[in-house]
Write a protein that holds these residues in place. Structure first.
Motif, short mmCIF file in Angstrom:
data_model
loop_
_atom_site.label_atom_id
_atom_site.label_comp_id
_atom_site.label_asym_id
_atom_site.label_seq_id
_atom_site.Cartn_x
_atom_site.Cartn_y
_atom_site.Cartn_z
N SER A 41 0.90 -1.20 0.07
CA SER A 41 -0.12 0.07 0.01
C SER A 41 0.98 1.19 -0.20
N GLY A 42 0.33 2.44 -0.48
CA GLY A 42 1.18 3.61 -0.38
C GLY A 42 1.36 3.97 1.05
N LYS A 43 0.61 3.83 1.96
CA LYS A 43 0.96 4.13 3.49
C LYS A 43 1.98 3.39 3.77
N GLU A 44 2.02 1.96 3.63
CA GLU A 44 3.01 1.26 4.05
C GLU A 44 4.58 1.47 3.43
N ALA A 45 4.32 1.85 2.32
CA ALA A 45 5.45 2.32 1.32
C ALA A 45 6.29 3.65 1.85
N LEU A 46 5.36 4.56 2.33
CA LEU A 46 5.82 5.92 3.04
C LEU A 46 6.46 5.50 4.24
N GLN A 47 6.05 4.54 5.24
CA GLN A 47 6.62 4.08 6.35
C GLN A 47 8.08 3.55 6.14
N VAL A 48 8.19 2.81 5.19
CA VAL A 48 9.65 2.30 4.90
C VAL A 48 10.43 3.39 4.26
N VAL A 49 9.78 4.22 3.41
CA VAL A 49 10.69 5.47 2.81
C VAL A 49 11.24 6.39 4.12
N MET A 50 10.37 6.62 4.88
CA MET A 50 10.69 7.42 6.07
C MET A 50 11.25 7.08 7.23
N SER A 51 11.51 5.78 6.94
CA SER A 51 12.33 5.20 8.37
C SER A 51 13.61 5.32 8.33
N ALA A 52 14.32 4.91 9.57
CA ALA A 52 15.95 5.17 9.60
C ALA A 52 16.66 4.42 8.53
N ASN A 53 16.12 3.39 7.76
CA ASN A 53 16.73 2.52 6.86
C ASN A 53 16.09 2.52 5.19
N PRO A 54 15.84 3.74 4.66
CA PRO A 54 15.43 4.18 3.61
C PRO A 54 15.92 3.16 2.33
N PRO A 55 15.09 3.10 1.38
CA PRO A 55 15.52 2.41 0.17
C PRO A 55 16.35 3.16 -0.71
N ASP A 56 17.48 2.56 -1.52
CA ASP A 56 17.92 3.34 -2.43
C ASP A 56 17.33 3.48 -3.83
N MET A 57 16.28 2.74 -3.91
CA MET A 57 15.49 2.96 -5.32
C MET A 57 13.93 2.36 -4.98
N VAL A 58 12.84 3.13 -5.58
CA VAL A 58 11.42 2.67 -5.44
C VAL A 58 10.92 2.33 -6.70
N LEU A 59 10.37 0.98 -6.93
CA LEU A 59 9.66 0.75 -7.88
C LEU A 59 7.92 0.99 -7.42
N LEU A 60 7.37 1.64 -8.05
CA LEU A 60 5.91 2.17 -7.39
C LEU A 60 4.97 1.77 -8.49
N ASP A 61 3.82 1.13 -7.91
CA ASP A 61 2.57 1.15 -8.84
C ASP A 61 1.82 2.40 -8.53
N ILE A 62 0.94 2.61 -9.36
CA ILE A 62 0.19 3.80 -9.65
C ILE A 62 -1.32 3.60 -8.91
N MET A 63 -2.08 2.57 -9.19
CA MET A 63 -3.54 2.24 -9.06
C MET A 63 -3.31 1.54 -7.70
N MET A 64 -3.52 2.12 -6.47
CA MET A 64 -3.75 1.40 -5.23
C MET A 64 -5.03 2.13 -4.37
N PRO A 65 -5.47 1.36 -3.53
CA PRO A 65 -6.83 1.62 -3.22
C PRO A 65 -6.75 2.68 -2.00
N ASP A 66 -5.59 2.94 -1.30
CA ASP A 66 -5.68 3.85 -0.07
C ASP A 66 -4.87 4.95 -0.54
N MET A 67 -4.06 5.09 -1.61
CA MET A 67 -3.25 6.27 -1.84
C MET A 67 -2.61 6.01 -3.31
N ASP A 68 -2.73 6.68 -4.23
CA ASP A 68 -2.32 6.38 -5.54
C ASP A 68 -0.66 6.51 -5.47
#
Length: 343
Positions: A41-68
């Motif tokens: 989900s978009g919400k879970e993705a933001l939690q990972v990105v904003m964590s103390a160990n963020p990713p080096d790259m993101v592969l991101l879907d567009i059509m998701m139910p909670d947040m595109d």
């Protein structure tokens, strides 16, 4: 070869998709090459990105139910610490309008489903390569700004010399030598240390990193050769009251041309680790890290004539063994391992 990241770990790729089958496919595609993290989900993705160990790259879907995906990307770009993370859209939206919007938001690529796994892998690898090189260039630029003249720095990073910059990643054994005053040298001492490190590194088959303030740094393919040089340096430069550290790790090596000369330097954290190992050494001794000791312990214990070996760092993660060269005898054969004396 381009290093994966400047801290010598696998690139961390976040795959964001609300479909389990897509997550499974991407994990299987990347798991042997990268550290893969998943979010559904978009919400879970933001939690990972904003964590103390963020990713080096993101592969991101567009059509998701909670947040595109567009909104996820906007929030990532609005947060300064994450604003430069490369993002690739991987989506079923295939219109030119959607692609233009994604790229205008700052995505580095836009891939459409159904995916061609080989094409996705090729595109991701190309972007990882480019991103890694950009990070290495940034680290090299910052380091050399303290050592090159403004004109030489500009030629290297903005002029014709930029084509000479290359990087490789390989295991090296580092020698880090500093005075008992932790780098406080007068001009004569600094020149003497630099000249001795240069001469001995060449003699023992190593390379010198000239771009480090207040210390002598050399690096070797052969860990035993590095230890031999350390022993000889302690003996020949005893008046400088050196502490020496020897450490082995995967190093990022930058090579370039400046002022018509080919040069090299280490970037990343391995030099800092070698400096920490050196700080544990007594004056006149060499502290050897566990990583290096595991590679040279047979030579040390088989051929330890001419040096004092003390395993005195049982409670340290930085150093395991201390080597102290004995005074050179006036004649006779010296230890072939310790290298105490010029042949």
């Amino acid at each position: 070869m381009i290093p994966s990241t400047t801290d010598n770990r696998l690139p961390r790729i976040l795959v964001v998709d609300d479909m389990p089958d897509n997550l499974f496919l991407m994990n299987g595609l990347f798991e042997d090459r990268y550290e893969v993290v998943q979010a559904n989900s978009g919400k879970e993705a933001l939690q990972v990105v904003m964590s103390a160990n963020p990713p080096d790259m993101v592969l991101l879907d567009i059509m998701m139910p909670d947040m595109d995906g567009y909104e996820v990307m906007r929030r990532i770009r609005q947060h300064a610490p994450t604003a430069t993370i490369p993002i690739i859209f991987l989506t079923a939206l295939a219109s030119r309008k959607d692609e233009r919007l994604g790229l205008d938001l700052g995505a580095i690529d836009y891939l459409t489903k159904p995916v061609d796994p080989e094409q996705v892998l090729k595109r991701v690898e190309a972007h990882v390569h480019a991103t890694s090189r950009a990070r290495c260039i940034e680290a090299l630029s910052e380091k050399l700004a303290r050592h090159l003249s403004p004109a030489a720095w500009q030629r290297l990073f903005e002029g014709a010399d930029s084509r000479s910059i290359d990087f490789e990643q390989r295991q090296q054994t580092l020698l880090f030598a500093e005075t008992a005053g932790h780098g406080v040298l007068d001009d004569r001492e600094r020149d003497a240390l630099a000249a001795e490190v240069e001469w001995l590194a060449t003699r023992h088959g190593g390379r010198v990193d000239r771009f480090h303030d207040g210390a002598g740094v050399a690096f070797f393919d052969d860990p035993a050769a590095c230890v031999r040089m350390a022993m000889e340096l302690q003996r020949t430069a005893s008046d400088l009251r050196l502490r020496i550290g020897v450490h082995t790790g995967i190093c990022d090596i930058g090579t370039f041309r400046s002022d018509y000369e080919s040069r090299c330097t280490l970037i990343g954290h391995e030099t800092r680790l070698a400096a920490k190992v050196a700080a544990t050494a007594a004056i006149g001794s060499i502290a050897v890290s566990p990583e290096t000791y595991a590679l040279v312990k047979d030579e040390i214990h088989t051929d330890a004539n001419g040096c004092l070996v003390m395993e005195e760092f049982h409670d340290s993660d930085l150093a395991q063994v201390s080597l102290t060269p004995a005074p050179a005898p006036s004649s006779g054969a010296m230890s072939t391992f310790a290298g105490l004396g010029r042949n």
